[in-house]
Design an enzyme around this catalytic site. Structure first.
Site, PDB file in Angstrom:
ATOM      1  N   HIS A 200      58.567  47.158  26.065  1.00 43.86           N
ATOM      2  CA  HIS A 200      59.850  47.619  26.613  1.00 43.86           C
ATOM      3  C   HIS A 200      60.957  46.594  26.367  1.00 43.86           C
ATOM      4  O   HIS A 200      62.099  46.949  26.050  1.00 43.86           O
ATOM      5  CB  HIS A 200      59.656  47.872  28.119  1.00 43.86           C
TER       6      HIS A 200
ATOM      7  N   ARG B 107      55.426  46.386  29.343  1.00 45.28           N
ATOM      8  CA  ARG B 107      56.725  45.765  29.635  1.00 45.28           C
ATOM      9  C   ARG B 107      57.159  44.847  28.487  1.00 45.28           C
ATOM     10  O   ARG B 107      58.348  44.751  28.186  1.00 45.28           O
ATOM     11  CB  ARG B 107      56.707  45.016  30.983  1.00 45.28           C
TER      12      ARG B 107
ATOM     13  N   SER C  85      61.533  55.279  29.493  1.00 47.23           N
ATOM     14  CA  SER C  85      61.146  54.346  28.435  1.00 47.23           C
ATOM     15  C   SER C  85      59.637  54.108  28.455  1.00 47.23           C
ATOM     16  O   SER C  85      58.987  54.114  27.408  1.00 47.23           O
ATOM     17  CB  SER C  85      61.859  53.000  28.628  1.00 47.23           C
TER      18      SER C  85
END
Lengths: 209, 209
Positions: free
Chosen positions: B43, B40, B17
């Protein structure tokens, strides 16, 4: 720079937010009966993409409300999703929220079978033999496993809220679940999250008041 | 339609990812040292807006890491944010995550003072006299209260993670906190959430490994 705060009473903040969302949606076409869910997803994320990406199977909203009314419990794939659901309101109808992700037997099964813990926790839910509502906000692997369990006749959920978020198999997992002959609420594409999963459940609960 | 799943081992999903996120960000300029936090957040949300809206005060990342290393605890404004933070990793350094939103005294103080519970829970944190990291992912009123407490000299946090989401005073609350002379990580604009607050804390924890 002068920063001016809008003067809104605490109890009115949510109503005012929904007013703004309704205003900004304008004439954007939403499926009748799904508006409170779509607007709550936008409220939770400040992301108007949810007006476009949310997909509903036929009559899923009334199906979901009936299930909750009859005491259905909810299985989530994260503790965050579990934390976000209004458990007090759900308990009025007899339902609980369960998340098996931190269970020892789930960790062991995942290790033994080389799967994610999310897969193992869906297997655990299926083994209980109860008719659940699934709210998947994180793991596409959980959604793929639900698809398999349903297709194999091992699971018959009231509905699947399929809103995992991310980049690996997220898009595909959602297309699969919409192909599984199960009632669904799905955020098509990459977006979603545990917060979105929880807020969809909460939107259903608030529609019942 | 043929739906094809990408074959990625469970342990490799997150790495894959991040690869995709890095690829799609391309040459988009990020502040050196903040990349793991920005990525993040993307994500967690599949929303590339976080590449543009995240604001960092000078040296906030190293300040935050030092604070955690020295055992700083974290105060959140939601149980969801609390649930999402990796408490095991934080505990290695001695820190805990606290959320006062469900406390009885907070509910009473909010009622008495006509504030949100979020405001009352920030007051409760301030009264403890401890130097905290605040992670605000939901309530702009919490962020405004932190601003007031800091300006009145009643609170001196390590840093404030200011990422409430929504439509009423959210934008303003973030501008205020960036004006408060406190180290900050802020998602400018309407976007954010408890998931984003938790993932920023987790990004810091994972950078320390």
């Amino acid at each position: 720079m002068k920063i001016e705060l809008e003067n809104v009473e605490p109890a009115q903040i949510e109503a005012r937010s929904f007013e703004i969302i309704t205003e900004e949606l304008g004439e954007f076409p939403l499926i009748p009966g799904t508006e409170p869910i779509v607007k709550r997803c936008i409220h939770t994320s400040a992301d108007f993409d949810y007006a476009k990406n949310l997909c509903f199977s036929d009559n899923v909203v009334s199906l979901a409300i009936d299930a909750i009314k009859n005491g259905a419990s909810i299985v989530t794939d994260t503790q965050m999703g579990r934390a976000g659901i209004n458990k007090k309101k759900l308990a009025r109808y007899g339902g609980t929220v369960q998340c098996f992700m931190s269970d020892k037997d789930v960790a062991e099964a995942a290790k033994t079978n080389g799967t994610t813990r999310a897969v193992a926790s869906m297997d655990k839910a299926a083994a209980l033999g109860e008719k659940f509502i699934f709210a998947v906000g994180n793991a596409p692997t959980a959604l793929v496993r639900l698809y398999e369990l349903i297709r194999e006749g091992k699971l018959d959920p009231h509905l699947v809220i399929g809103v995992p978020v991310g980049f690996v198999n997220v898009v595909q997992s959602k297309e699969l679940i919409m192909d599984a002959e199960v009632p669904y609420i799905v955020a098509r594409g990459r977006k979603g999250g545990s917060n979105i999963a929880a807020c969809i459940v909460n939107a259903l609960l608030y529609m019942m008041e």
